[in-house]
Design an enzyme around this catalytic site. Structure first.
Site, mmCIF file in Angstrom:
data_model
loop_
_atom_site.group_PDB
_atom_site.id
_atom_site.type_symbol
_atom_site.label_atom_id
_atom_site.label_comp_id
_atom_site.label_asym_id
_atom_site.label_seq_id
_atom_site.Cartn_x
_atom_site.Cartn_y
_atom_site.Cartn_z
ATOM 1 N N SER A 167 -21.420 93.706 -9.616
ATOM 2 C CA SER A 167 -22.478 95.091 -9.666
ATOM 3 C C SER A 167 -21.697 95.733 -10.862
ATOM 4 C CB SER A 167 -22.246 95.251 -8.170
ATOM 5 O OG SER A 167 -23.136 96.869 -8.143
ATOM 6 N N HIS A 280 -28.118 93.074 -2.185
ATOM 7 C CA HIS A 280 -26.789 93.615 -2.772
ATOM 8 C C HIS A 280 -25.127 92.988 -2.301
ATOM 9 C CE1 HIS A 280 -25.801 95.316 -6.492
ATOM 10 N NE2 HIS A 280 -24.605 96.383 -5.540
#
Length: 315
Positions: A167, A280
């Site tokens: 990320s 995610h």
């Protein structure tokens, strides 16, 4: 009011084992650990010792805190490979507590350093806001200063350096390989690659536009592109793996795909891994955590000069 002390329950963190349930009295006394959730396994494992490190950033001397997990039989002789692991967020923080990935990398022989560069939480508002409209930016210098310190201390071989992160750590990994060829290989996990497409199509699109960049893509595209690794991809020579979950809407698949395609077009060694069904939180299942770390270490081993030399001698 009755004079009784209330009990506070919390998760207690440790460097060498996962968190346990603990209690402490409201006056700070009689603290105790209630659980031993991994007592059937931990006595049979050699957990990596953790060392704290504080380094002055090469940019402005700002103190940067980091921790180093040491592999088995470690000696500071300049021979060990090193993995720089970068956290996401970017408003997040590492600490001296157990992390499965860190322990796995160390167990496989890597000196593993995890850093809180500027922008991390836990060091006050000014430190956290130092990356406002400058992310990525001088956090790059913070990270490289820590790596440089470990090389100077002979904790790592300067030819066996690797970098990864997810990320926010994914964008910093991609940013790093546009700025330096110091790393033998990189693995950018669920990265932001293009702030313009993030501001138009990610699930935090309006947050990116209104609060992080504070511009509109159509009126000031440079505000987005100057902070995007895609703008500098022609500078990359480092073999770079890219990984993303197929159901990731935070840093969607097209972010990773942009970097992968651009690297291919520039003849840089790369691979793209799309994880089916993954959000995610790409390592949300134990099997995916194992697969993620296996793939990262497999990629690093492919470009590790020491392993390449061993293979050549074997032939």
């Amino acid at each position: 009011k009755s004079g009784r002390r209330e009990q506070i329950a919390y998760t207690a963190g440790f460097t060498d084992r996962p968190a346990e349930v603990a209690t402490i009295r409201s006056d700070g006394k009689n603290g105790r650990i209630l659980t031993e959730l991994n007592s059937d396994v931990l006595p049979y494992l050699d957990m990596a010792p953790i060392e704290e490190l504080k380094v002055a950033s090469s940019h402005d001397g700002l103190e940067i805190e980091a921790w180093v997990a040491l592999p088995p039989n470690f000696t500071a002789d300049g021979s060990f490979p090193l993995i720089l692991e970068i956290h996401g967020g970017p408003f997040s923080m590492y600490g001296p507590f157990f992390a499965s990935e860190i322990q796995r990398y160390a167990a496989e022989g890597y000196v593993t350093v995890y850093v809180n560069p500027r922008g991390s939480t836990g060091y006050g508002e000014e430190f956290a806001q130092a990356i406002d409209q400058a992310y990525p930016g001088y956090d790059y210098d913070d990270l490289m200063s820590v790596v440089g310190e470990l090389v100077a201390r002979k904790y790592a071989d300067p030819d066996r350096l690797f970098v990864t992160g997810g990320s926010g750590g994914g964008i910093l990994t991609a940013w790093i390989v546009t700025k330096t060829d110091r790393f033998a290989a990189a693995a950018s996990i669920k990265p932001v690659i293009n702030w313009m497409t993030m501001a138009l199509a990610g699930d935090i699109a309006q947050f990116v536009r209104r609060h992080w960049i504070r511009e509109d893509p159509w009126s000031n595209p440079d505000a987005f592109l100057k902070l995007s690794p895609i703008s500098y991809v022609d500078q990359v020579v480092t073999p770079t793996l890219v990984m993303v979950g197929e159901e990731d809407w935070r840093t969607p698949t097209w972010e990773a795909e942009q970097f992968y395609t651009a690297l291919k077009m520039n003849d840089v060694d790369t691979a793209l891994i799309r994880v089916p069904g993954s959000s995610h939180y790409i390592a949300g299942r134990p099997s995916r955590l194992i697969a993620k770390t296996d793939n990262i270490m497999g990629w690093f081993a492919k470009y590790d000069p020491a392993k390449i030399d061993e293979d050549s001698e074997g032939k």
